[in-house]
Design an enzyme around this catalytic site. Structure first.
Site, mmCIF file in Angstrom:
data_model
loop_
_atom_site.group_PDB
_atom_site.id
_atom_site.type_symbol
_atom_site.label_atom_id
_atom_site.label_comp_id
_atom_site.label_asym_id
_atom_site.label_seq_id
_atom_site.Cartn_x
_atom_site.Cartn_y
_atom_site.Cartn_z
ATOM 1 N N LEU A 154 0.836 -1.206 0.000
ATOM 2 C CA LEU A 154 0.000 0.000 0.000
ATOM 3 C C LEU A 154 0.871 1.257 0.000
ATOM 4 O O LEU A 154 0.620 2.216 -0.748
ATOM 5 C CB LEU A 154 -0.919 -0.011 1.224
ATOM 6 C CG LEU A 154 -1.870 1.169 1.349
ATOM 7 C CD1 LEU A 154 -2.905 1.147 0.232
ATOM 8 C CD2 LEU A 154 -2.567 1.161 2.702
ATOM 9 N N HIS B 156 -11.136 4.758 -0.087
ATOM 10 C CA HIS B 156 -10.535 5.658 -1.080
ATOM 11 C C HIS B 156 -11.533 6.103 -2.151
ATOM 12 O O HIS B 156 -11.296 7.079 -2.841
ATOM 13 C CB HIS B 156 -9.253 5.068 -1.679
ATOM 14 C CG HIS B 156 -9.463 3.995 -2.697
ATOM 15 N ND1 HIS B 156 -9.827 2.724 -2.366
ATOM 16 C CD2 HIS B 156 -9.336 3.994 -4.040
ATOM 17 C CE1 HIS B 156 -9.925 2.005 -3.467
ATOM 18 N NE2 HIS B 156 -9.628 2.746 -4.507
ATOM 19 N N HIS C 106 -16.951 0.510 -0.721
ATOM 20 C CA HIS C 106 -16.926 1.504 -1.800
ATOM 21 C C HIS C 106 -18.315 1.772 -2.395
ATOM 22 O O HIS C 106 -18.727 2.917 -2.555
ATOM 23 C CB HIS C 106 -15.999 1.045 -2.931
ATOM 24 C CG HIS C 106 -14.607 0.708 -2.483
ATOM 25 N ND1 HIS C 106 -13.997 1.352 -1.438
ATOM 26 C CD2 HIS C 106 -13.689 -0.192 -2.944
ATOM 27 C CE1 HIS C 106 -12.777 0.854 -1.269
ATOM 28 N NE2 HIS C 106 -12.573 -0.083 -2.169
ATOM 29 N N GLN D 252 -15.325 6.306 -13.047
ATOM 30 C CA GLN D 252 -14.068 5.989 -13.718
ATOM 31 C C GLN D 252 -14.289 4.911 -14.753
ATOM 32 O O GLN D 252 -15.255 4.155 -14.616
ATOM 33 C CB GLN D 252 -13.015 5.538 -12.701
ATOM 34 C CG GLN D 252 -13.412 4.242 -12.003
ATOM 35 C CD GLN D 252 -12.472 3.814 -10.905
ATOM 36 O OE1 GLN D 252 -11.886 4.631 -10.222
ATOM 37 N NE2 GLN D 252 -12.324 2.535 -10.718
ATOM 38 N N ASP E 199 -24.324 15.939 -22.415
ATOM 39 C CA ASP E 199 -23.097 15.223 -22.088
ATOM 40 C C ASP E 199 -22.042 16.133 -21.463
ATOM 41 O O ASP E 199 -21.626 17.105 -22.074
ATOM 42 C CB ASP E 199 -22.581 14.605 -23.402
ATOM 43 C CG ASP E 199 -21.332 13.777 -23.197
ATOM 44 O OD1 ASP E 199 -20.860 13.672 -22.055
ATOM 45 O OD2 ASP E 199 -20.822 13.246 -24.191
ATOM 46 N N THR F 175 -18.509 15.473 -20.453
ATOM 47 C CA THR F 175 -17.350 14.591 -20.357
ATOM 48 C C THR F 175 -16.180 15.454 -19.886
ATOM 49 O O THR F 175 -15.864 16.466 -20.503
ATOM 50 C CB THR F 175 -17.067 13.956 -21.723
ATOM 51 O OG1 THR F 175 -18.171 13.101 -22.034
ATOM 52 C CG2 THR F 175 -15.794 13.133 -21.723
HETATM 53 C C1 BG6 Z 1 -9.760 -2.015 -3.264
HETATM 54 C C2 BG6 Z 1 -10.099 -3.469 -3.398
HETATM 55 O O1 BG6 Z 1 -10.274 -1.500 -2.074
HETATM 56 O O2 BG6 Z 1 -10.288 -1.299 -4.367
HETATM 57 C C3 BG6 Z 1 -9.578 -4.017 -4.706
HETATM 58 O O3 BG6 Z 1 -9.518 -4.187 -2.316
HETATM 59 C C4 BG6 Z 1 -10.059 -3.176 -5.857
HETATM 60 O O4 BG6 Z 1 -9.976 -5.373 -4.888
HETATM 61 C C5 BG6 Z 1 -9.771 -1.700 -5.609
HETATM 62 O O5 BG6 Z 1 -9.364 -3.607 -7.009
HETATM 63 C C6 BG6 Z 1 -10.381 -0.826 -6.665
HETATM 64 O O6 BG6 Z 1 -9.922 0.480 -6.551
HETATM 65 P P1 BG6 Z 1 -9.744 1.397 -7.833
HETATM 66 O O7 BG6 Z 1 -9.406 2.742 -7.276
HETATM 67 O O8 BG6 Z 1 -8.649 0.796 -8.638
HETATM 68 O O9 BG6 Z 1 -11.052 1.373 -8.549
#
Ligand code: BG6
Length: 478
Positions: free
Chosen positions: A17, A176, A238, A366, A392, A394
């Site tokens: 990480l 994140h 997420h 993304q 749109d 973009t």
């Molecule tokens: C992580 C997961 O939290 O997020 C991964 O553990 C995943 O499995 C990743 O690939 C995805 O993050 P990003 O920013 O690449 O979409």
């Protein structure tokens, strides 16, 4: 610029990480001039490394467009201390190194502890740094990363171990996705535009889909992944975080606690997900035989039922959303990489344009940040035929010369500023686990078998029928 000096201590500085995210983000902030002037970075890990070797590694970590001079300056801010995670001597050496950096500094002595560590050493390290390297004259902040337990009970246990050491206002739990530009934009889109506010409810919205797709499988981390599965790895954190911002009520203000209060409130209105409203998949060898199946990974236990794909429906029991399905889908080893939010509106009541499809608002998180609204337009010309068009936005076209910050850059800067808005509060985590824990336990107890899908495909058979069952209508269906 805070008063005094800031030392960022990266615990687990030689791990994955730190290498992929923490150091590149710190460098990114430095390069853009966002690291406060008196910032130092101390890496801590078990590997015995000379300072020069460690600095060499930092160069290897950083892949983004390199400005050699900036990188050399940045490396001079970085030092390294090696030590164990379970013995006090290591933390004493760390404390000495921090004190050395702070020695001549005026003003407060602030410390940010970034835990880039596996869960097994999480509590001993949080304890070790608190007892030995905590600043007595400035702020102390602890950044932690998932996994925060593996179900409601283990997450509470972790909290019980940490809470006596670190106050909630000192803790920054990273998800994140909350640092991604389009996720941060959700609050703005929803609450700074009068027209979205007017239609953001069950009267106008038929269903919401939040989709996360990845092309890669679990290559190299099958052992880790198998303990968690896709629901814990991506959906419970997420995707659910995105849902909470899409669905929350307007916060009283943009103050971190006001925002987080509303996120918790909406999560608490979601009953646990039912197994009957879930679809699970696991990838197998690609059709062209070039990519291995999940079970072919030597680190995965033979015969594992671990899902690498999941779709689930969540319901929100409140006035705004009752009856609107929120369909969450996520999977690995699929045909494309994409994270998007798709909001499908209701049919136009009494529509005089027969066969005109529904409006859809798509927010692409993304890749290639974008937002577009699918709407029905008159086909230009002499007929009154209709055509589906897009309003749109973009980002690449609209904001062409802008560099969108990496999620970790945005989040680390928030920590330096002391802004908690984009971090997960403990009660939020608890509410998130309550939604998924019964489902996870059922899947494990009943050994629910996932549906196989080939690596590189669109996912398991039945996904289209699944979303259709919850009201999603494809344009072709009109
Ligand atoms: C992580 C997961 O939290 O997020 C991964 O553990 C995943 O499995 C990743 O690939 C995805 O993050 P990003 O920013 O690449 O979409």
């Amino acid at each position: 610029q805070p008063d005094g000096i800031i030392t960022v201590i990266v615990l687990g500085a030689s791990g994955d990480l730190a290498k992929k995210k923490t150091y590149p983000a710190l460098f990114g902030l430095y390069r853009m001039g966002f690291l406060p002037e008196r910032t130092h970075i101390i890496g801590y890990a078990r590997s015995k490394l000379e300072l020069e070797d460690f600095r060499e590694r930092i160069s290897a970590y950083i892949k983004a467009p390199i400005d050699a001079q900036k990188l050399a300056e940045f490396k001079r801010l970085c030092t390294y201390v090696s030590g164990p995670y379970d013995k006090v001597e290591g933390y004493q050496r760390l404390e000495t190194a921090i004190a050395e950096v702070e020695r001549d500094a005026k003003g407060s002595k602030n410390r940010v502890f970034y835990m880039a560590l596996p869960p097994s050493v999480f509590v001993p390290v949080a304890r070790g740094v608190k007892l030995t390297a905590y600043s007595r004259s400035g702020f102390n902040r602890l950044i932690v990363e998932k996994p925060f337990g593996h179900d409601l009970e283990s997450s509470r246990e972790l909290h019980r171990a940490l809470a006596p050491l670190w106050k909630e206002e000192e803790v920054y739990r990273i998800d994140h996705y909350l640092g991604k530009e389009m996720v941060k934009n959700l609050l703005t889109i929803r609450f700074a535009n009068v027209f979205f506010g007017a239609v953001w409810n069950r009267q106008c919205i038929s269903n919401v889909q939040i989709t996360f797709k990845e092309k890669i499988g679990t290559e190299g981390r099958g052992g880790y992944f198998d303990e968690f599965g896709i629901i814990r790895d991506v959906m419970q954190n997420h995707i659910l975080q995105i849902l909470s911002i899409v669905a929350m009520q307007r916060p009283v203000s943009l103050d971190a606690e006001d925002v987080r209060d509303e996120k918790v409130r909406v999560l608490r209105a979601i009953p646990p997900v039912k197994i009957e409203e879930t679809l699970l998949g696991q990838y197998t060898r690609s059709e062209d035989n070039t990519k291995p199946g999940y079970l072919e990974d030597s680190t995965v236990p033979p015969g594992s039922n671990c899902p690498t794909y999941a779709a689930a429906v969540l319901w929100i029991n409140n006035e705004r959303w009752e009856g609107v399905p929120f369909i969450l889908k996520c999977g690995k080893a699929l045909s494309e990489q994409k994270t998007e939010i798709r909001i499908q509106f209701q049919d136009v009541p009494g529509n005089v344009f027969r066969g005109a499809p529904r409006n859809e608002l798509v927010i692409r998180v993304q890749p290639n940040e974008a937002m577009y609204m699918k709407f029905v337009n008159k086909q230009p010309g002499l007929s009154m035929d209709t055509v589906i068009s897009e309003l749109d936005l973009t980002y690449k076209r609209r904001f062409s010369d802008l560099k969108i910050p990496d999620a970790y850059e945005a989040l680390i800067l928030d920590v330096l500023k002391g802004d908690h808005s984009n971090f997960v509060r403990n009660d939020e985590l608890d509410a998130a686990w309550k939604i998924f824990t019964p489902l996870l336990h059922t899947i494990e107890k009943k050994k629910v078998a996932p549906i196989p899908y080939p690596y590189g495909s669109r996912g398991p058979d039945g996904v289209h029928e699944f979303v259709a069952k919850y009201g999603y209508k494809r344009t072709e269906e009109y």
